[in-house]
Design a protein around this motif. Structure first.
Motif, mmCIF file in Angstrom:
data_model
loop_
_atom_site.group_PDB
_atom_site.id
_atom_site.type_symbol
_atom_site.label_atom_id
_atom_site.label_comp_id
_atom_site.label_asym_id
_atom_site.label_seq_id
_atom_site.Cartn_x
_atom_site.Cartn_y
_atom_site.Cartn_z
ATOM 1 N N ARG A 340 31.342 30.508 34.844
ATOM 2 C CA ARG A 340 33.113 30.300 35.157
ATOM 3 C C ARG A 340 33.189 31.416 33.448
ATOM 4 O O ARG A 340 34.244 30.125 33.302
ATOM 5 N N LEU A 341 32.184 31.814 34.239
ATOM 6 C CA LEU A 341 33.425 32.988 32.693
ATOM 7 C C LEU A 341 33.898 33.981 33.081
ATOM 8 O O LEU A 341 33.275 34.832 33.476
ATOM 9 N N GLY A 342 34.943 34.566 33.009
ATOM 10 C CA GLY A 342 36.115 36.369 33.156
ATOM 11 C C GLY A 342 36.643 36.667 31.811
ATOM 12 O O GLY A 342 37.199 35.848 31.643
ATOM 13 N N TYR A 343 37.111 37.916 32.029
ATOM 14 C CA TYR A 343 38.271 38.319 31.471
ATOM 15 C C TYR A 343 39.319 38.766 32.146
ATOM 16 O O TYR A 343 38.524 39.451 32.844
ATOM 17 N N LEU A 344 40.889 38.979 31.949
ATOM 18 C CA LEU A 344 41.054 39.710 32.204
ATOM 19 C C LEU A 344 41.862 40.983 30.947
ATOM 20 O O LEU A 344 41.911 40.522 29.492
ATOM 21 N N ILE A 345 41.836 42.243 31.116
ATOM 22 C CA ILE A 345 42.185 43.063 30.058
ATOM 23 C C ILE A 345 43.350 43.439 30.008
ATOM 24 O O ILE A 345 43.605 44.086 31.365
ATOM 25 N N LEU A 346 44.441 42.926 30.156
ATOM 26 C CA LEU A 346 45.817 42.654 30.360
ATOM 27 C C LEU A 346 47.156 44.537 28.943
ATOM 28 O O LEU A 346 46.649 44.191 28.483
ATOM 29 N N PRO A 347 47.492 45.177 29.815
ATOM 30 C CA PRO A 347 49.211 45.733 29.330
ATOM 31 C C PRO A 347 49.408 44.683 28.319
ATOM 32 O O PRO A 347 50.074 43.415 28.527
ATOM 33 N N PRO A 348 49.780 45.355 27.028
ATOM 34 C CA PRO A 348 50.093 43.752 26.078
ATOM 35 C C PRO A 348 51.526 42.586 26.395
ATOM 36 O O PRO A 348 50.838 41.590 26.026
ATOM 37 N N ASP A 349 52.278 44.190 27.016
ATOM 38 C CA ASP A 349 53.830 43.239 27.546
ATOM 39 C C ASP A 349 53.047 41.892 28.972
ATOM 40 O O ASP A 349 53.927 40.687 28.904
#
Ligand SMILES: Cc1ncc(COP(=O)(O)O)c(C=O)c1O
Length: 496
Positions: A340-349
């Motif tokens: 149960r590990l994943g990641y979001l790479i988000l726009p900085p704001d």
């Protein structure tokens, strides 16, 4: 004597007086001890049960205090004459339990949507058979290395490991993920944009909750990933199914159907479930629409590690000039899903609002697992595991194709794939894929129908054929069984 057997266990962790209290209370509630009936004296009950008198007195005192028993000075202890009606029904017939009178449970509107989610919780685990799509070769996971890294983390220093961690994730893991996504997927990011989540599913849930209001229209690939569909429905979104062709999501069809969409969910590297790669022209068209409309793009890059031929396809996020693409990655495919590990790479704001919301859901993912994963990546084990699995899966893929060419001719069309963990077998025109899938199950083969992933009727039926979870012998045997199943299906259809 009490008119039924009392079972007290000395070996139990529960103290004797507590066990006796519980047994007598249940006897009262179930009516085995009738209201007004007299209990034996503490002395005789203690003798009968071979326990101390204090034990019996402890239990009686508690039951007297709670009103189940009544004491009459000089004349012994009795079951209370009047027990509140609802107390009498608690036992065995708790409202809502099986056998109790049916009742209307009124879920909230949101609750009703969540409870009817298309994501089906896994059945109690059965080992995957050929050709269940999804699972990988878990037996190949380098357990010893993981155990060594885990043991090292537990040896310390532990002060930071045992306290609450940051909701955006463990710092060194965020660094490692950002470096990997930049190098392997051409994602433009730094570690501050990474938010570690408990698998893509939590990422999808966060995205839907934070960026969609009930009623907001969303484009969703059709056929597509049920987890994304469920999360967005859960936020009350209105889904607009957008068809997929050989170049991926048909942007023009989306525009024609729902130009007001607030979000689009795509799997551009390897469309789930069809396996196509979104063309550059479509990617640019999508980003251009996003620039004009201000919609969000969710790029789910769930299995891009497994590309067997050609150059890796860069992520859509790397082309983004709008700041509106959210990149979603998971360790479920490349390592194992129970992590149960994943990641979001988000726009900085978006990092701050997402981290705050994450803290409200479950604060953060388990810190030790995050730290072990960071070590696993930093010390080169991750890259090595990916290389090994890629070679293994390629071999399994080739075994499948070879067997299919011999056995499945005329029954189902399966083309080799450059990437991924499953193939799509296309059935002859007019063959119902749900019926073919049921027939496959009867022959011991798991091959879900394509229609199960679609919102709209698909022009042609197909079966999903996972090739990663089973060894080559089982793959060959599975192909033989699938051929028998499809033959039987054809015969049955001919007879109808
Ligand atoms: C399209 C897609 N995205 C993501 C996932 C992984 O989901 P999670 O990270 O929640 O385990 C899967 C797994 O089947 C998938 O098919």
């Amino acid at each position: 004597m009490v008119p039924f057997a009392l079972t007290l266990r000395e070996s139990s962790h529960e103290p004797m007086h507590r066990q006796l209290y519980r047994e007598l209370r249940e006897a009262v509630l179930s009516g085995r001890l009738a209201p007004g009936s007299r209990l034996p004296s503490t002395r005789s009950l203690a003798g009968e049960l071979h326990v101390s008198r204090n034990t019996v007195m402890g239990a009686f005192d508690q039951l007297l205090a709670e009103g189940y028993l009544e004491g009459k000075v000089g004349s012994g202890t009795y079951v209370a004459q009047k027990l509140p009606e609802d107390l009498l029904h608690v036992h065995n017939r708790l409202p809502g339990s099986p056998g109790a009178a049916p009742r209307d449970v009124v879920l909230s509107r949101r609750g009703a949507i969540l409870a009817s989610s298309p994501v089906i919780p896994p059945r109690p685990h059965r080992a995957p058979r050929a050709f269940r799509p999804g699972p990988g070769a878990y037996e190949q996971f380098p357990v010893r290395i993981w155990m060594r890294l885990l043991a090292r983390r537990w040896r310390g220093p532990l002060r930071d490991m045992l306290a609450y961690g940051e909701s955006a994730g463990y710092g060194p893991l965020r660094e490692a993920i950002a470096a990997y996504a930049r190098a392997a997927r051409a994602v433009r990011c730094d570690a501050s944009q990474v938010v570690v989540v408990s698998g893509s599913q939590q990422g999808l849930d966060l995205i839907s909750r934070l960026l969609l209001d009930p009623g907001d229209p969303v484009w969703i690939e059709d056929p597509g990933y049920l987890g994304a569909r469920g999360a967005m429905l859960g936020a009350g979104a209105r889904l607009s199914p957008v068809p997929v062709d050989g170049e991926g999501l048909m942007v023009s069809a989306g525009l024609a159907r729902q130009p007001e969409a607030r979000m689009v969910y795509v799997t551009p590297s390897h469309q789930f479930p069809l396996g196509v790669t979104m063309s550059l022209a479509r990617r640019l068209a999508l980003l251009e629409w996003v620039r004009r409309s201000g919609a969000w793009v969710v790029e789910d890059d769930y299995d891009s590690e497994f590309r067997y031929a050609g150059r890796p396809i860069a992520a859509l996020q790397g082309l983004d000039f709008t700041g509106r693409v959210i990149y979603l990655g998971t360790l479920s495919k490349v390592l194992f899903p129970s992590l149960r590990l994943g990641y979001l790479i988000l726009p900085p704001d978006l990092v701050e609002p997402f981290s705050s919301a994450r803290a409200l859901l479950d604060r953060h993912s388990p810190l030790i697992d995050q730290a072990v994963l960071a070590d696993f990546i930093a010390e080169g084990h991750f890259a090595q595991h990916v290389r090994r699995m890629r070679a293994l899966y390629q071999h399994r893929h080739d075994t499948f194709i070879e067997a299919a060419q011999k056995e499945l001719e005329g029954l189902i069309e399966v083309e080799p794939q450059d990437a991924g963990m499953h193939l799509v077998g296309w059935l002859p025109e007019g063959v119902d894929d749900a019926a073919a899938s049921r027939r496959a199950i009867e022959h011991g083969v798991e091959a879900p129908p394509l229609s199960a992933y679609a919102l709209e009727r698909q022009p042609r039926g197909g079966l999903l054929l996972g090739f990663t979870a089973t060894g080559t012998r089982e793959i060959r045997e599975g192909v033989r069984r699938l051929a028998q199943a499809l033959q039987a299906n054809r015969t049955a259809a001919g007879e109808r």
